[in-house]
Design an enzyme around this catalytic site. Sequence first.
Site, PDB file in Angstrom:
ATOM      1  N   TYR A 144       4.558   0.863   1.797  1.00 42.96           N
ATOM      2  CA  TYR A 144       5.840   0.984   2.492  1.00 42.96           C
ATOM      3  C   TYR A 144       5.946  -0.146   3.497  1.00 42.96           C
ATOM      4  O   TYR A 144       4.999  -0.401   4.249  1.00 42.96           O
ATOM      5  CB  TYR A 144       5.931   2.331   3.214  1.00 42.96           C
ATOM      6  CG  TYR A 144       7.207   2.537   4.006  1.00 42.96           C
ATOM      7  CD1 TYR A 144       7.180   2.560   5.399  1.00 42.96           C
ATOM      8  CD2 TYR A 144       8.428   2.722   3.365  1.00 42.96           C
ATOM      9  CE1 TYR A 144       8.344   2.753   6.132  1.00 42.96           C
ATOM     10  CE2 TYR A 144       9.594   2.913   4.094  1.00 42.96           C
ATOM     11  CZ  TYR A 144       9.552   2.921   5.474  1.00 42.96           C
ATOM     12  OH  TYR A 144      10.707   3.105   6.196  1.00 42.96           O
ATOM     13  N   ASP A 239       1.311  -7.191   5.608  1.00 51.20           N
ATOM     14  CA  ASP A 239       2.073  -6.267   6.450  1.00 51.20           C
ATOM     15  C   ASP A 239       1.047  -5.500   7.295  1.00 51.20           C
ATOM     16  O   ASP A 239       0.463  -4.521   6.826  1.00 51.20           O
ATOM     17  CB  ASP A 239       2.908  -5.334   5.577  1.00 51.20           C
ATOM     18  CG  ASP A 239       3.669  -4.316   6.434  1.00 51.20           C
ATOM     19  OD1 ASP A 239       4.580  -3.656   5.894  1.00 51.20           O
ATOM     20  OD2 ASP A 239       3.345  -4.168   7.634  1.00 51.20           O
ATOM     21  N   LYS A 267       4.301  -1.431  15.865  1.00 51.27           N
ATOM     22  CA  LYS A 267       3.565  -0.317  16.456  1.00 51.27           C
ATOM     23  C   LYS A 267       2.715  -0.725  17.669  1.00 51.27           C
ATOM     24  O   LYS A 267       3.244  -0.918  18.768  1.00 51.27           O
ATOM     25  CB  LYS A 267       2.741   0.374  15.362  1.00 51.27           C
ATOM     26  CG  LYS A 267       3.631   0.969  14.243  1.00 51.27           C
ATOM     27  CD  LYS A 267       2.831   1.648  13.185  1.00 51.27           C
ATOM     28  CE  LYS A 267       3.669   1.958  11.956  1.00 51.27           C
ATOM     29  NZ  LYS A 267       4.481   3.173  12.082  1.00 51.27           N
TER      30      LYS A 267
HETATM   31  P1  KE4 Z   1       9.365   0.578  11.431  1.00 56.22           P
HETATM   32  O1  KE4 Z   1      10.662  -0.052  10.971  1.00 56.22           O
HETATM   33  O2  KE4 Z   1       9.344   2.084  11.179  1.00 56.22           O
HETATM   34  O3  KE4 Z   1       9.006   0.220  12.871  1.00 56.22           O
HETATM   35  O4  KE4 Z   1       8.185  -0.034  10.575  1.00 56.22           O
HETATM   36  C1  KE4 Z   1       8.257   0.022   9.165  1.00 56.22           C
HETATM   37  C2  KE4 Z   1       6.863  -0.118   8.573  1.00 56.22           C
HETATM   38  C3  KE4 Z   1       6.496  -1.331   8.030  1.00 56.22           C
HETATM   39  N1  KE4 Z   1       5.253  -1.513   7.506  1.00 56.22           N
HETATM   40  C4  KE4 Z   1       4.349  -0.502   7.496  1.00 56.22           C
HETATM   41  C5  KE4 Z   1       2.994  -0.746   6.902  1.00 56.22           C
HETATM   42  C6  KE4 Z   1       4.685   0.757   8.045  1.00 56.22           C
HETATM   43  O5  KE4 Z   1       3.775   1.760   8.022  1.00 56.22           O
HETATM   44  C7  KE4 Z   1       5.956   0.964   8.601  1.00 56.22           C
HETATM   45  C8  KE4 Z   1       6.408   2.301   9.181  1.00 56.22           C
HETATM   46  N2  KE4 Z   1       5.430   3.336   9.160  1.00 56.22           N
HETATM   47  C9  KE4 Z   1       5.946   4.696   9.134  1.00 56.22           C
HETATM   48  C10 KE4 Z   1       4.768   5.657   9.059  1.00 56.22           C
HETATM   49  N3  KE4 Z   1       3.990   5.480   7.889  1.00 56.22           N
HETATM   50  C11 KE4 Z   1       6.826   4.973  10.302  1.00 56.22           C
HETATM   51  C12 KE4 Z   1       7.133   6.430  10.539  1.00 56.22           C
HETATM   52  C13 KE4 Z   1       8.554   6.781  10.176  1.00 56.22           C
HETATM   53  O6  KE4 Z   1       9.080   6.198   9.199  1.00 56.22           O
HETATM   54  O7  KE4 Z   1       9.128   7.667  10.877  1.00 56.22           O
END
Ligand code: KE4
Length: 426
Positions: A144, A239, A267
């Site tokens: 993801y 990523d 994060k």
């Molecule tokens: P954000 O746009 O949510 O800040 O980041 C996206 C993203 C990009 N790359 C990786 C490897 C990620 O894990 C994420 C977002 N992680 C999720 C949890 N696995 C965020 C939690 C959510 O979607 O509420």
Amino acid sequence: MNTQRSSELFAKAKELMPGGVNSPVRAFGSVGREPLYIAGSHGDRITDTDGNEYIDYVCSWGPDILGHAHPAVIGAVKRACENGLTFGACHEGEIVLAEKIQAHFPSMELIRLVSSGTEAVMSAVRAARGFTGRDRIVKFEGCYHGHSDGLLVKGGSGQLTGSVPDSAGVPAGSTENTLLARYNDADSVETLFGRFPEDIAAVIVEPCAANMGVVPPEAGFLQALRDITERYGALLIFDEVITGFRLSAGGAQELYGIKPDMTALGKIVGGGMPLAAYGGRREIMEQVAPLGAVYQAGTLSGNPIATAAGIAQITEIERTPDLYCELDRKAAVLEAAAVKAGLNVNRCGSLMTVFFTDKRVTDYGSALTADRAEYARFFGHLLDNGIYAAPSQFEAMFVSYAHSDEDIIKTAEIIAHYRKENRYGS
Ligand code: KE4
């Protein structure tokens, strides 16, 4: 456990927001419970609106590596707020944070600060396409990378949780250049390059997958991606939104000794505030406006409050020499308890997932064999005993420096006492 107030708030929220939430995985949909409304947090604890306290292993999905409400981060944010929240102009904090990032991620020769992991990855992919003049990208099933159109293909995290691996509302044109490979299978990448030897701009990968549950890279996998992309003139994008500053101060690229062409961070780098970053080789990033023709912008990019939080958090990380061995030691105690209970565990440093399948989980296909109903029972067992873990089989448990040995041991005992209804697992 009385969760009446959370239930009342959720009923109201559902009148106002899709599913009552601002991010799907928070809805607790796959664990058959209503979400809890969190009123406060400190250290390794969170408290819900009914006053119930939990040992927290979500840690806001990773940012709170030092624990919730760390005094140094809170203090830095408070001080920054006194001067105003946002200028929409250059300020020194951007430089200080970019220098700190570069000190730990030397592959990021030029860096752009943005406001979310989605934005960081989307922009890195655009820069890769602008630099190479190629349109196709390779991603891995189950990884993801945020919710930009072109990457919402067999995605992990909430896409897997909610069974929407390919989102509605994404026109075919947005994903026709997104090629899918199998995680931990470099041959599947070689095959794609064999079909499109001169069309692939980049391979993007979670260097330790954590959005189909935790799936570490098998030996040689990341090096193979590095070799293949170099051979075909494509870029390798790590990523590291989860793994950056999590697996080591230099993320997965330091831990595994692989130098990507570009990196996305999120994060932890923002200290809990909306801040992320992308960057890489100078000649690639020089394509980004205003230097080059790859456009990317943001009103709140690198804003003074978020940069203050990121600087404070990274400074604390730098001041904690035993951070990563402590995170590993604590997480290993939880892993041992799960294994002792006959559970199937994947762990990479302070990232861990208990999978309810009898297969070794090394990719999307094997992750999908997990029994979500059993995971929901496990989640309920933990929650009813005061442990707040990810409300989805396809996420990670995050351990922080604030998790006390006492709380780790308490958690281990609760895990060890879980009795599976289905008799499988290593
Ligand atoms: P954000 O746009 O949510 O800040 O980041 C996206 C993203 C990009 N790359 C990786 C490897 C990620 O894990 C994420 C977002 N992680 C999720 C949890 N696995 C965020 C939690 C959510 O979607 O509420």
